[in-house]
Design an enzyme around this catalytic site. Structure first.
Site, PDB file in Angstrom:
ATOM      1  N   ASP A   1       0.852  -1.187   0.000  1.00  0.00           N
ATOM      2  CA  ASP A   1       0.000   0.000   0.000  1.00  0.00           C
ATOM      3  C   ASP A   1       0.889   1.238   0.000  1.00  0.00           C
ATOM      4  O   ASP A   1       1.925   1.260   0.682  1.00  0.00           O
ATOM      5  CB  ASP A   1      -0.860  -0.033   1.269  1.00  0.00           C
TER       6      ASP A   1
ATOM      7  N   ALA B   1      -5.234   5.109  -6.319  1.00  0.00           N
ATOM      8  CA  ALA B   1      -6.119   6.166  -5.805  1.00  0.00           C
ATOM      9  C   ALA B   1      -7.542   5.655  -5.786  1.00  0.00           C
ATOM     10  O   ALA B   1      -7.857   4.639  -6.400  1.00  0.00           O
ATOM     11  CB  ALA B   1      -6.048   7.400  -6.721  1.00  0.00           C
TER      12      ALA B   1
ATOM     13  N   TYR C   1     -13.043  14.325  -4.805  1.00  0.00           N
ATOM     14  CA  TYR C   1     -12.114  13.564  -5.661  1.00  0.00           C
ATOM     15  C   TYR C   1     -11.211  14.538  -6.432  1.00  0.00           C
ATOM     16  O   TYR C   1      -9.981  14.438  -6.395  1.00  0.00           O
ATOM     17  CB  TYR C   1     -12.908  12.666  -6.624  1.00  0.00           C
TER      18      TYR C   1
ATOM     19  N   HIS D   1     -19.155   3.816 -14.117  1.00  0.00           N
ATOM     20  CA  HIS D   1     -18.863   4.630 -15.303  1.00  0.00           C
ATOM     21  C   HIS D   1     -19.860   4.374 -16.426  1.00  0.00           C
ATOM     22  O   HIS D   1     -20.329   3.257 -16.629  1.00  0.00           O
ATOM     23  CB  HIS D   1     -17.432   4.372 -15.779  1.00  0.00           C
ATOM     24  N   LEU D   2     -20.106   5.444 -17.163  1.00  0.00           N
ATOM     25  CA  LEU D   2     -21.165   5.411 -18.174  1.00  0.00           C
ATOM     26  C   LEU D   2     -20.971   4.322 -19.233  1.00  0.00           C
ATOM     27  O   LEU D   2     -21.891   3.531 -19.492  1.00  0.00           O
ATOM     28  CB  LEU D   2     -21.251   6.784 -18.859  1.00  0.00           C
TER      29      LEU D   2
HETATM   30  N1  UFG Z   1     -23.631   8.815 -16.030  1.00  0.00           N
HETATM   31  C1  UFG Z   1     -24.980   8.514 -16.117  1.00  0.00           C
HETATM   32  N2  UFG Z   1     -25.388   7.300 -15.671  1.00  0.00           N
HETATM   33  C2  UFG Z   1     -24.522   6.379 -15.154  1.00  0.00           C
HETATM   34  C3  UFG Z   1     -23.151   6.707 -15.085  1.00  0.00           C
HETATM   35  C4  UFG Z   1     -22.739   7.948 -15.525  1.00  0.00           C
HETATM   36  O1  UFG Z   1     -25.798   9.319 -16.563  1.00  0.00           O
HETATM   37  O2  UFG Z   1     -24.956   5.290 -14.755  1.00  0.00           O
HETATM   38  C5  UFG Z   1     -23.186  10.135 -16.522  1.00  0.00           C
HETATM   39  C6  UFG Z   1     -22.523  10.948 -15.428  1.00  0.00           C
HETATM   40  O3  UFG Z   1     -23.480  11.662 -14.711  1.00  0.00           O
HETATM   41  C7  UFG Z   1     -21.590  11.823 -16.266  1.00  0.00           C
HETATM   42  C8  UFG Z   1     -21.219  10.939 -17.455  1.00  0.00           C
HETATM   43  O4  UFG Z   1     -22.216   9.927 -17.503  1.00  0.00           O
HETATM   44  O5  UFG Z   1     -22.273  12.917 -16.730  1.00  0.00           O
HETATM   45  C9  UFG Z   1     -19.874  10.280 -17.302  1.00  0.00           C
HETATM   46  O6  UFG Z   1     -19.823   9.678 -16.016  1.00  0.00           O
HETATM   47  P1  UFG Z   1     -18.680   8.670 -15.558  1.00  0.00           P
HETATM   48  O7  UFG Z   1     -19.064   8.199 -14.196  1.00  0.00           O
HETATM   49  O8  UFG Z   1     -18.468   7.664 -16.624  1.00  0.00           O
HETATM   50  O9  UFG Z   1     -17.366   9.548 -15.495  1.00  0.00           O
HETATM   51  P2  UFG Z   1     -17.160  11.001 -14.809  1.00  0.00           P
HETATM   52  O10 UFG Z   1     -17.511  12.049 -15.784  1.00  0.00           O
HETATM   53  O11 UFG Z   1     -17.781  11.029 -13.467  1.00  0.00           O
HETATM   54  O12 UFG Z   1     -15.588  11.028 -14.676  1.00  0.00           O
HETATM   55  C10 UFG Z   1     -15.002  11.567 -13.561  1.00  0.00           C
HETATM   56  C11 UFG Z   1     -13.845  12.442 -13.974  1.00  0.00           C
HETATM   57  C12 UFG Z   1     -12.717  11.645 -14.470  1.00  0.00           C
HETATM   58  C13 UFG Z   1     -12.405  10.629 -13.460  1.00  0.00           C
HETATM   59  C14 UFG Z   1     -13.591   9.784 -13.185  1.00  0.00           C
HETATM   60  C15 UFG Z   1     -13.255   8.828 -12.100  1.00  0.00           C
HETATM   61  O13 UFG Z   1     -14.249  13.353 -14.958  1.00  0.00           O
HETATM   62  O14 UFG Z   1     -11.579  12.437 -14.622  1.00  0.00           O
HETATM   63  O15 UFG Z   1     -14.636  10.578 -12.719  1.00  0.00           O
HETATM   64  O16 UFG Z   1     -14.287   8.002 -11.782  1.00  0.00           O
HETATM   65  F1  UFG Z   1     -11.362   9.871 -13.855  1.00  0.00           F
END
Ligand code: UFG
Length: 327
Positions: free
Chosen positions: A50, A74, A139, A187-188
């Protein structure tokens, strides 16, 4: 060069290890396996540990005669960072500080740091490297704090650093050897693929009333192999006593609705979705201006098409399911 890759068993870290090995470097993975996978740490020696364990990390740096550190270990869920800021600051900030101090103990003076577009917050234009950073979730704040620490450590202790601020990492190794496996998955793209595959019933679209053309959030998706290439290129610009930062994205924004449409087109499957409330901590728009990375790192993305990211992720997911079915 020998590179200690913290979080090297994770999604981005494992892809970077493969790229390092292919470029003739020797990655050594340090991972606590809390979110990483041992099967993904296959490109060099593995150290189970770790980043908070200063002595252990210093010992690993010395034993493996490490030249450079690449730091991915992280926590990275925006939503969780809002409900559990303690573990985010502890892991991401104190963890990075411990790692830097282990490097000082072991005499290692160069580091590439995994930073994020989440350090910027709400910006209504393409984001260049010098944009003001005003994170809107813990974050992003934790990653920005580490950038500041790196600046100070460069000035005071001569540690040279490059922070690479990723926009939205997506896709996976086209050979299918590595891929994105998070538990839970938030993630989306992987969620949309799971819905297309029928292993998840539906996708919640978090917010349909944002000030964007279709009301859903816009992100700049970047292929994880292109991120990996940028890390290898960053090795050439590390300079003693200097902190540098580069944004990494394609400069093309896709809304959540557009991503769903492309997933349906590429997979030929329906993605069932429903409108849901906004998720806390989500900026409406995050799109990179990565000109500096292209010019100064000589970085040229190989897979800038969103369809490539989707089809590579789709192949990996189907291979995983076939493997599970065979066991
Ligand atoms: N989203 C949805 N439904 C879901 C998942 C996501 O609508 O089930 C939307 C989120 O609200 C966002 C977009 O899809 O608008 C992308 O979401 P992600 O969760 O895929 O990724 P993030 O934009 O939250 O990414 C962020 C930062 C990155 C980072 C990542 C880490 O922008 O730099 O979080 O988890 F690495």
């Amino acid at each position: 060069m020998k590179v200690l890759v913290t979080g090297g068993a994770g999604f981005i870290g494992s892809h970077v290890c493969k790229a390092l090995a292919e470029a003739g470097h020797e990655p050594v993975v340090l991972d606590n396996l809390r979110t990483g996978h041992l099967w993904a740490a296959r490109f060099g020696p593995f150290v189970h540990g770790d980043i908070l364990e200063i002595e252990r990390v210093a010992e690993a740096l010395k034993t493996h005669r490490v030249d450079i550190v690449m730091h991915f270990a992280a926590l990275a869920y925006v939503g969780e960072s809002i409900s559990e800021p303690d573990i985010y600051y502890r892991t991401n900030v104190i963890g990075s500080l411990s790692l830097l101090n282990a490097m000082r103990l072991a005499g290692v003076s160069r580091i590439v740091f995994s930073s994020t577009c989440a350090t910027f917050g709400n910006v209504d234009r393409k984001i260049g490297d010098n944009e003001a950073q005003n994170p809107i979730n813990p974050y992003g704040a934790s990653k920005l704090m580490v950038e500041r620490i790196l600046r100070d450590y460069a000035a005071a202790y001569g540690i040279g650093s490059v922070a690479l601020r990723y926009f939205n990492a997506a896709g996976c190794d086209p050979s299918g050897e590595l891929g994105e496996v998070h538990d839970p998955e938030t993630h989306l793209l992987p969620i949309a693929l799971q819905v297309a595959a029928g292993t998840r019933s539906q996708l919640d679209v978090f917010g349909t009333d944002y000030p964007t053309p279709d009301g859903t959030c816009i992100r700049d998706y970047i292929h994880v192999c292109d991120l990996a290439d940028a890390h290898v290129a960053a090795l050439n610009v590390l300079e003693t006593g200097v902190f540098k930062a580069f944004n990494l994205g394609n400069g093309n924004g896709f809304s959540v609705r557009q991503v769903i449409d492309r997933v349906e087109a590429v997979t030929g499957r329906k993605v069932v979705w429903q409108a849901a409330p906004r998720r806390l901590g989500d900026p409406p728009l995050l799109v990179a201006d990565a000109t500096a990375a292209r010019v100064k790192l000589g970085w040229v993305p190989r897979f800038s098409s969103l369809d490539d990211m989707i089809s590579h992720g789709w192949s990996f997911m189907n291979n995983q399911q076939n493997k599970l079915a065979a066991t």
